[in-house]
Write an enzyme that holds these catalytic residues in place. Structure first.
Site, PDB file in Angstrom:
ATOM      1  CB  ALA A 260      18.248 -19.515  22.344  1.00  0.00           C
ATOM      2  CB  ALA A 261      20.281 -17.845  17.323  1.00  0.00           C
ATOM      3  N   GLY A 262      18.372 -15.966  18.349  1.00  0.00           N
ATOM      4  CA  GLY A 262      17.781 -14.143  18.555  1.00  0.00           C
ATOM      5  C   GLY A 262      17.802 -13.396  20.421  1.00  0.00           C
ATOM      6  CG  ASP A 263      15.838 -15.976  23.333  1.00  0.00           C
ATOM      7  OD1 ASP A 263      14.902 -14.564  22.460  1.00  0.00           O
ATOM      8  OD2 ASP A 263      15.598 -17.028  23.600  1.00  0.00           O
TER       9      ASP A 263
END
Length: 312
Positions: A260-263
């Site tokens: 979820a780093a991209g989120d």
């Protein structure tokens, strides 16, 4: 309750998925036919739409979420958690015929992960649902979407929101099949945020270095998008539009879990835009939030609060 200053900020509408993430942290990712013993299990709320909504809300965003969950314990828990994050849940839908979405995630000791998703009720979020929730679009300034809901719903919403003069942001993840993101869709997109793999699929240009990333971004702009930000992992993020191109470096940290780093990046970026920051400054703000998130385990649970980013 939202503070007065929050109410005066541009309103963010996130339309996307809500899942429950079931995570096993193990020494290495299992290969086909292999059972890996000795992992640690934990369960977190997830889903790209929900993750991005939580990330923006924790950073001070005025956030409303449209998603569809099952009429089950996972769906009920998600609703409660969104309310605790001060997200407007007025337009969250319940599906009596499908279970809530679930993601099974493996994370190894190098913070790499592999994920399998059973979309459940997310797959039944339809254009008719969006049309019934049109007031939510009318009352918002920025609409943020991903691709864990049906493509026809994304396309319908992008056109509807764009025609209403809203700022439409698309994170094309998970990676779409080639040709799925059409010119007809992209012409309604103010900003698209793919990673390297997604940029390759959309543009048809293999991204291996900075020049090829720029070429891919320019191709996506030719297809209709006004602004392109390609996230390049540890190399940073490329911002490309008609005025300029800029590589904004990532912030080096010791990663624990990249889930979820991209989120987190997308939610933070959207909130920064809502505050009136330039795209360049918004990317720098989002890079800080994403850097903090990878030092923690989990999806929504890893998203930082505003005070943490401001002092980072």
């Amino acid at each position: 309750m939202k503070s007065n200053s929050q109410e005066n900020r541009k309103k963010i509408l996130v339309i996307g998925s809500s899942n429950t993430d079931m995570v096993i942290q193990s020494p290495h990712l299992p290969r086909p036919g292999e059972t890996v013993v000795g992992g640690t299990f934990f369960m977190n709320p997830g889903g790209k739409g929900a993750n991005q909504a939580v990330a923006a809300a924790r950073l001070g965003g005025n956030v409303r979420l449209i998603c569809k969950t099952g009429n089950d314990i996972f769906g009920h828990q998600s609703q409660q958690l969104f309310e605790e994050e001060d997200i407007d849940t007025s337009y969250i839908l319940s599906d009596n015929n499908s279970p809530s979405g679930v993601a099974l995630i493996f994370v190894d000791n190098k913070a790499e992960n592999c994920i399998a998703v059973a979309p459940g009720a997310n797959g039944s979020l339809s254009p008719a649902d969006i049309q019934a929730s049109e007031k939510a679009i009318d009352e918002s300034d920025i609409v943020l979407m991903q691709l864990e809901i049906p493509m026809e719903t994304v396309s319908f919403t992008a056109q509807l929101a764009s025609e209403k003069g809203k700022t439409v942001i698309l994170n094309p993840a998970p990676a779409p099949a080639p040709g799925v993101l059409t010119r007809e869709l992209l012409q309604h997109i103010y900003l698209i945020i793919p990673n390297e793999t997604e940029a390759e699929i959309i543009s048809g240009i293999t991204v291996t270095d900075y020049p090829s990333a720029v070429a891919a971004a320019r191709k996506i702009m030719e297809m209709g998008a006004n602004n392109v930000i390609i996230t390049l992992g540890s190399k940073g993020a490329l911002l490309c539009n008609a005025e300029s191109e800029e590589l904004i470096p990532a912030i080096p940290v010791k990663a624990v879990d990249t889930t979820a780093a991209g989120d987190c990046f997308c939610g933070a970026l959207t909130q920064a835009i809502a505050e009136g920051r330039t795209l360049g400054d918004a990317v720098k703000f989002a890079a800080k939030a994403a850097a903090i998130s990878v030092t923690r385990q989990g999806a929504q649970s890893s998203a930082p609060y505003r005070a943490e980013v401001d002092v980072f």
